[in-house]
Design a protein around this motif. Structure first.
Motif, mmCIF file in Angstrom:
data_model
loop_
_atom_site.group_PDB
_atom_site.id
_atom_site.type_symbol
_atom_site.label_atom_id
_atom_site.label_comp_id
_atom_site.label_asym_id
_atom_site.label_seq_id
_atom_site.Cartn_x
_atom_site.Cartn_y
_atom_site.Cartn_z
ATOM 1 N N PHE A 22 27.841 22.912 39.820
ATOM 2 C CA PHE A 22 26.397 23.074 39.987
ATOM 3 C C PHE A 22 25.997 22.985 41.462
ATOM 4 C CE2 PHE A 22 22.048 21.529 40.194
ATOM 5 C CZ PHE A 22 21.396 22.363 39.300
ATOM 6 N N PHE A 23 26.487 21.960 42.146
ATOM 7 C CA PHE A 23 26.047 21.717 43.518
ATOM 8 C C PHE A 23 26.728 22.610 44.564
ATOM 9 C CE2 PHE A 23 24.609 17.772 41.459
ATOM 10 C CZ PHE A 23 23.272 17.856 41.811
ATOM 11 N N GLU A 24 27.841 23.220 44.220
ATOM 12 C CA GLU A 24 28.484 24.129 45.169
ATOM 13 C C GLU A 24 28.046 25.576 44.962
ATOM 14 O OE1 GLU A 24 32.507 23.201 44.173
ATOM 15 O OE2 GLU A 24 32.605 24.699 42.596
ATOM 16 N N ARG A 25 27.287 25.848 43.908
ATOM 17 C CA ARG A 25 26.906 27.212 43.524
ATOM 18 C C ARG A 25 26.246 27.988 44.656
ATOM 19 N NH1 ARG A 25 23.007 30.387 42.030
ATOM 20 N NH2 ARG A 25 23.322 31.893 40.359
ATOM 21 N N ALA A 26 25.241 27.432 45.278
ATOM 22 C CA ALA A 26 24.496 28.164 46.312
ATOM 23 C C ALA A 26 25.412 28.575 47.462
ATOM 24 C CB ALA A 26 23.338 27.318 46.832
ATOM 25 N N ASN A 27 26.255 27.690 47.913
ATOM 26 C CA ASN A 27 27.173 28.024 49.009
ATOM 27 C C ASN A 27 28.190 29.078 48.590
ATOM 28 O OD1 ASN A 27 25.996 26.297 50.894
ATOM 29 N ND2 ASN A 27 27.237 24.571 50.208
ATOM 30 N N LYS A 28 28.690 28.976 47.352
ATOM 31 C CA LYS A 28 29.687 29.949 46.903
ATOM 32 C C LYS A 28 29.081 31.333 46.701
ATOM 33 C CE LYS A 28 32.763 28.955 43.953
ATOM 34 N NZ LYS A 28 33.201 28.601 42.612
ATOM 35 N N MET A 29 27.830 31.394 46.272
ATOM 36 C CA MET A 29 27.189 32.699 46.071
ATOM 37 C C MET A 29 26.990 33.415 47.401
ATOM 38 S SD MET A 29 26.961 33.221 42.864
ATOM 39 C CE MET A 29 25.828 34.591 42.711
ATOM 40 N N ALA A 30 26.955 32.680 48.500
ATOM 41 C CA ALA A 30 26.768 33.277 49.822
ATOM 42 C C ALA A 30 28.083 33.769 50.437
ATOM 43 C CB ALA A 30 26.102 32.270 50.756
ATOM 44 N N LEU A 31 29.208 33.430 49.832
ATOM 45 C CA LEU A 31 30.501 33.836 50.376
ATOM 46 C C LEU A 31 30.749 35.334 50.177
ATOM 47 C CD1 LEU A 31 32.779 30.931 49.042
ATOM 48 C CD2 LEU A 31 31.972 31.261 51.398
ATOM 49 N N SER A 32 31.527 35.895 51.065
ATOM 50 C CA SER A 32 31.970 37.279 50.892
ATOM 51 C C SER A 32 32.890 37.333 49.676
ATOM 52 C CB SER A 32 32.729 37.753 52.131
ATOM 53 O OG SER A 32 33.979 37.073 52.215
ATOM 54 N N PRO A 33 33.065 38.496 49.080
ATOM 55 C CA PRO A 33 33.984 38.583 47.935
ATOM 56 C C PRO A 33 35.383 38.048 48.247
ATOM 57 C CG PRO A 33 32.647 40.556 48.027
ATOM 58 C CD PRO A 33 32.333 39.767 49.282
ATOM 59 N N ALA A 34 35.920 38.373 49.413
ATOM 60 C CA ALA A 34 37.269 37.895 49.765
ATOM 61 C C ALA A 34 37.305 36.377 49.890
ATOM 62 C CB ALA A 34 37.732 38.546 51.065
ATOM 63 N N ASP A 35 36.287 35.809 50.556
ATOM 64 C CA ASP A 35 36.244 34.348 50.700
ATOM 65 C C ASP A 35 36.040 33.675 49.343
ATOM 66 O OD1 ASP A 35 36.649 34.479 53.425
ATOM 67 O OD2 ASP A 35 34.516 34.248 53.933
ATOM 68 N N TYR A 36 35.205 34.266 48.510
ATOM 69 C CA TYR A 36 34.967 33.713 47.180
ATOM 70 C C TYR A 36 36.269 33.674 46.383
ATOM 71 C CZ TYR A 36 32.817 32.939 42.614
ATOM 72 O OH TYR A 36 32.462 32.412 41.394
ATOM 73 N N MET A 37 37.022 34.767 46.399
ATOM 74 C CA MET A 37 38.285 34.814 45.666
ATOM 75 C C MET A 37 39.248 33.743 46.182
ATOM 76 S SD MET A 37 38.013 37.137 43.319
ATOM 77 C CE MET A 37 39.694 37.473 42.837
ATOM 78 N N SER A 38 39.232 33.512 47.467
ATOM 79 C CA SER A 38 40.092 32.487 48.057
ATOM 80 C C SER A 38 39.660 31.092 47.609
ATOM 81 C CB SER A 38 40.055 32.596 49.577
ATOM 82 O OG SER A 38 40.866 31.616 50.159
ATOM 83 N N VAL A 39 38.374 30.827 47.671
ATOM 84 C CA VAL A 39 37.841 29.505 47.297
ATOM 85 C C VAL A 39 38.072 29.212 45.817
ATOM 86 C CG1 VAL A 39 35.681 28.216 47.005
ATOM 87 C CG2 VAL A 39 36.176 29.351 49.168
ATOM 88 N N GLN A 40 38.036 30.226 44.976
ATOM 89 C CA GLN A 40 38.221 30.021 43.538
ATOM 90 C C GLN A 40 39.578 29.388 43.215
ATOM 91 O OE1 GLN A 40 35.199 29.968 42.270
ATOM 92 N NE2 GLN A 40 35.807 31.142 40.485
ATOM 93 N N GLN A 41 40.524 29.492 44.110
ATOM 94 C CA GLN A 41 41.857 28.939 43.852
ATOM 95 C C GLN A 41 41.859 27.410 43.827
ATOM 96 O OE1 GLN A 41 43.961 31.221 42.671
ATOM 97 N NE2 GLN A 41 42.109 32.403 43.083
ATOM 98 N N ILE A 42 40.789 26.779 44.301
ATOM 99 C CA ILE A 42 40.735 25.310 44.260
ATOM 100 C C ILE A 42 40.648 24.776 42.836
ATOM 101 C CG2 ILE A 42 39.690 25.157 46.555
ATOM 102 C CD1 ILE A 42 37.019 24.475 45.170
ATOM 103 N N TYR A 43 40.329 25.662 41.875
ATOM 104 C CA TYR A 43 40.178 25.210 40.494
ATOM 105 C C TYR A 43 41.480 25.214 39.706
ATOM 106 C CZ TYR A 43 35.306 25.803 41.675
ATOM 107 O OH TYR A 43 34.095 25.713 42.291
ATOM 108 N N ALA A 44 42.579 25.542 40.327
ATOM 109 C CA ALA A 44 43.867 25.498 39.631
ATOM 110 C C ALA A 44 44.093 24.070 39.122
ATOM 111 C CB ALA A 44 44.989 25.922 40.575
ATOM 112 N N GLY A 45 44.369 23.954 37.851
ATOM 113 C CA GLY A 45 44.609 22.638 37.254
ATOM 114 C C GLY A 45 43.375 21.998 36.632
#
Length: 155
Positions: free
Chosen positions: A24-47
């Protein structure tokens, strides 16, 4: 025994709120990321799938709590509302979040309609976070009401 069940239920629901709140609290920052950066950041959810254990425990302990406090109508209704609200988070996950995980192979593959996929994933997490927090408040209110009625009876 009821006190232990209350602690277990509140703890397991709290464990559901933690990752939901992070989304919830990271949503605004993640929505502002470029598609490439967003795809990279999404990897933090592994596990993070292991939080599913907390979800199952929260559903089971909240339902058990509802049964345990059934003689106190207000406490039982609040506890059951918590259970239903938690069930709602799962309906949201399986209907809107999980399909995006599958379509993107857990965000390792760029979806064709990137913005729509990202919005669906982020929005579903935001709504589920609000519901998870509501479930925690409902369960806490149920425990407080039930315990205060028992305390009045003891005096």
């Amino acid at each position: 025994m009821l006190f232990g069940l209350q602690i277990a239920a509140i703890t397991s629901v709290t464990l559901c709120v933690i990752p939901a709140g992070a989304h919830f609290f990271e949503r605004a920052n993640k929505m502002a990321l470029s598609p490439a950066d967003y795809m990279s950041v999404q990897q933090i959810y592994a596990g993070w799938a292991y939080f599913g254990i907390a979800v199952v425990l929260a559903l089971l302990t909240t339902l058990a709590h509802t049964i345990a406090v059934r003689r106190n109508r207000i406490a039982a209704v609040l506890s059951f509302a918590s259970f239903v609200t938690l069930t709602g988070t799962q309906a949201i996950f399986w209907t809107w979040t999980y399909p995006m995980n599958v379509a993107t192979q857990n965000w390792t593959k760029m979806p064709a309609a990137f913005e729509a996929a990202r919005r669906q994933w982020e929005d579903s997490h935001a709504v589920a976070a609000v519901l998870a927090f509501a479930a925690l408040l409902l369960l806490a209110a149920s425990a407080l009401i039930h315990n205060s009625k028992d305390a009045r009876r003891a005096n």
